[in-house]
Design an enzyme around this catalytic site. Structure first.
Site, PDB file in Angstrom:
ATOM      1  N   ALA A 105       0.852  -1.190   0.000  1.00 41.41           N
ATOM      2  CA  ALA A 105       0.000   0.000   0.000  1.00 41.41           C
ATOM      3  C   ALA A 105       0.885   1.235   0.000  1.00 41.41           C
ATOM      4  CB  ALA A 105      -0.885   0.015   1.245  1.00 41.41           C
ATOM      5  N   LYS A 106       0.317   2.372  -0.232  1.00 41.28           N
ATOM      6  CA  LYS A 106       1.072   3.619  -0.099  1.00 41.28           C
ATOM      7  C   LYS A 106       0.084   4.750   0.116  1.00 41.28           C
ATOM      8  CE  LYS A 106       5.354   5.192  -0.239  1.00 41.28           C
ATOM      9  NZ  LYS A 106       6.582   4.480   0.167  1.00 41.28           N
ATOM     10  N   GLY A 107       0.540   5.795   0.806  1.00 36.15           N
ATOM     11  CA  GLY A 107      -0.317   6.956   1.010  1.00 36.15           C
ATOM     12  C   GLY A 107       0.438   8.218   0.709  1.00 36.15           C
TER      13      GLY A 107
END
Ligand code: NAD
Length: 411
Positions: A105-107
Site C-alpha cells: 500500500a502507499k499513502g
C-alpha cells in the site's frame, strides 16, 4: 514524478508483465496483480490564517494476497494518484521479495512538507487518519514514514488512531522509540542500502575498503546509508540534499555532519548543485531522494560502476536500459531499500507480542535477512540470465501469484 512518455505505475507493471511471461503465469492473473485492490482519495481542509486551503490525500491498497497491506505515507508537492499507485505496487513486490507477511500500500498528501509548521503537519496527518480509519489497522493496512514524514508524524497518526479505535500500537510503524517504536527501525533502510552496496562490491570483486560513494539525499535513507558506508570502510566523496551538494575526494566525515539540518550549513571547499552529485565519478552511486532523477537528460553523464537504488524508482526505464548496456550494475529499489519495510516488520511483530528486542538483535536479523534476499536475487539472475531488477520481479511476482491463486481469489 516526471516520467517520459509513460507513467510510474505502468513502468512497474511492465516489469510485472515481463516476469509473468518468463514464469508462464496466466495473463488474467498478471492483469489482477497489475491493478490496485482499493484506492481512496480524500480532501484535507487545512486552516491557513483566516482561510482554508484544501489539500488532496491518498491511500492506495495494491495487494493483500500475502498479508495486511503495508506502505509509507509521503508529504510532497508532486504526489499524485499515479505515483501513489506505483509506490503501493512496489511495496507488494518488495514485501514478497524479502518474504515478510505483508501486501502493499502507499499513502500521500500533495503538499510541500518543507513549508508546513509542526501544527499544520499534525492537523494534516490527524485528518488523513480520521478519513481513512475504516481501511487502516494492524491486520488491514499499516502505514509508515516516507518522504516529508517522520517518527513524530507516525506518533500523531497512532494517537489519532487510538482515539478512534482504542489501543493498537501495531497500527503504524516507524514510531519514536519512546512510543512503541523499535530501536533500529530509523536506520534500517539506510543500513540495508549500505549493506547491499558492500555485498554488491564483494560479489563483483571490488574492494569495499576505499570504494568511492556518491549519494543524492541526506534525509532518513541517505544519511544512514552514508554513515554505514563510512563504517564499512567506503569513502563518501559527494553528497547532496535539496539545498545543494558538497564534494571531498579525500572522503567526507559523515559522522561529524550527521546531525546537521541542511548541507548548506556544512563547511566545504567544493560545492555542487543538488543534481550534480549524480554525475560525480565514483564506484557506487546511491540516489536516495526523489524518483526519476536519472533519465534521458542525464543518463550519458553518469560516471559510476554500480547504482544502488535507495530511493524508489530513481531511474527511468530508458536510463535503466541505457546504463545496463554500458555495463553499469544496478541494484533495484525493491531489493536495495527493502531494509525499511523489513525493520517495520520487526517493529510490528514486537508491538503485537508486546515484547521488545535489543538493537543488536534487530541489526543481526536485518543483516541476515538482507543478505539472504540479495543472494536469492543473484541466484535467480544467473538462473534466467537476466539483470537484477528482472530477477527481483521474478522472485516476487511468483510468490504473489502463488498466494493469489491459492486463496482462490479467481472464484
Ligand atoms: P526524507 O524526506 O527523509 O529525505 C529526503 C532527502 O532528499 C532530503 O535530504 C532532501 O533534502 C533531499 N532532496 C529533496 N529534493 C531533492 C533534490 N531535488 N535534490 C537533491 N536532494 C533532494 O525522505 P527519505 O525517507 O529519506 O526517502 C528518500 C527516498 O527513499 C524516497 O524515494 C522514499 O520513497 C525512499 N524510501 C524511504 C524509506 C524509509 O524508510 N524512509 C524506505 C524505502 C524507500
Amino acid at each position: 514524478m516526471t516520467h517520459f512518455g509513460s507513467s510510474a505505475f505502468s513502468e512497474v507493471n511492465e516489469k510485472v508483465a515481463q516476469a509473468g511471461e518468463i514464469l508462464g503465469i496466466k495473463p488474467g492473473v498478471i492483469s489482477a496483480l497489475s491493478s490496485c485492490e482499493r484506492e481512496v482519495v480524500i480532501s484535507i481542509p487545512l486552516r491557513r490564517g483566516d482561510d482554508v486551503e484544501v489539500l488532496t490525500g491518498y491511500r492506495v491498497q495494491h495487494s493483500s494476497a500475502r498479508g495486511p497491506r503495508k506502505g509509507g505515507i509521503r508529504f510532497h508537492q508532486d504526489v499524485d494518484l499515479d505515483e501513489v499507485r506505483a509506490l503501493a505496487s512496489l511495496m507488494t513486490w518488495k514485501t514478497a521479495l524479502i518474504d515478510v507477511p505483508f501486501g502493499g500500500a502507499k499513502g500521500g498528501v500533495a503538499v510541500d512538507a518543507s513549508k508546513l509548521s509542526p501544527i499544520e503537519k499534525e492537523e494534516i496527518i490527524r485528518r488523513w487518519t480520521r478519513s481513512l480509519v475504516h481501511v487502516l489497522g494492524h491486520h488491514r493496512d499499516i502505514p509508515a514514514p516516507d518522504m516529508g514524514t517522520d517518527a513524530k508524524t507516525m506518533a500523531w497518526l497512532m494517537d489519532e488512531f487510538h482515539r478512534l479505535e482504542g489501543f493498537q500500537p501495531a497500527c503504524v510503524t516507524g514510531k519514536p522509540v519512546e512510543l512503541f517504536g523499535a530501536p533500529g527501525r530509523e536506520e534500517a533502510t539506510g543500513r540495508g542500502v549500505a549493506q547491499i552496496a558492500a555485498a554488491t562490491l564483494e560479489k563483483n570483486d571490488v574492494k569495499v575498503k576505499g570504494a568511492t560513494v556518491a549519494i543524492q539525499g541526506f534525509g532518513n535513507v541517505g544519511r544512514y546509508a552514508a554513515l554505514v558506508c563510512q563504517e564499512l570502510g567506503m569513502k563518501v566523496i559527494a553528497i547532496s540534499d535539496v539545498s545543494g551538494g558538497i564534494v571531498d575526494k579525500k572522503g567526507i566525515d559523515i559522522a561529524s555532519i550527521f546531525n546537521v539540518k541542511s548541507l548548506a550549513d556544512v563547511q566545504a571547499d567544493e560545492r555542487i548543485g543538488a543534481a550534480d552529485v549524480l554525475e560525480v565519478k565514483c564506484d557506487v552511486l546511491i540516489p536516495a531522494a526523489l524518483g526519476s532523477v536519472i533519465n534521458e537528460r542525464n543518463m550519458d553523464k553518469i560516471n559510476a560502476g554500480f547504482i544502488i537504488e535507495g530511493a524508489n524508482q530513481p531511474l527511468s526505464i530508458a536510463a535503466d536500459r541505457e546504463l545496463r548496456a554500458q555495463g553499469v550494475l544496478i541494484v533495484p529499489d525493491i531489493l536495495a531499500n527493502s531494509g525499511g519495510v523489513m525493520g517495520s516488520y520487526f517493529e510490528w511483530t514486537q508491538n503485537i507480542q508486546e515484547f521488545s528486542w535489543p538493537i543488536d538483535k534487530f541489526r543481526r536479523e536485518l543483516d541476515m535477512r538482507m543478505e539472504k534476499a540479495f543472494g536469492n536475487v543473484h541466484k535467480v539472475s544467473k538462473k534466467y540470465s537476466v539483470d537484477l531488477r528482472t530477477a527481483a520481479f521474478i522472485v516476487s511476482v511468483e510468490r504473489v501469484a502463488q498466494a493469489f491463486e491459492m486463496r482462490g481469489s479467481l472464484v
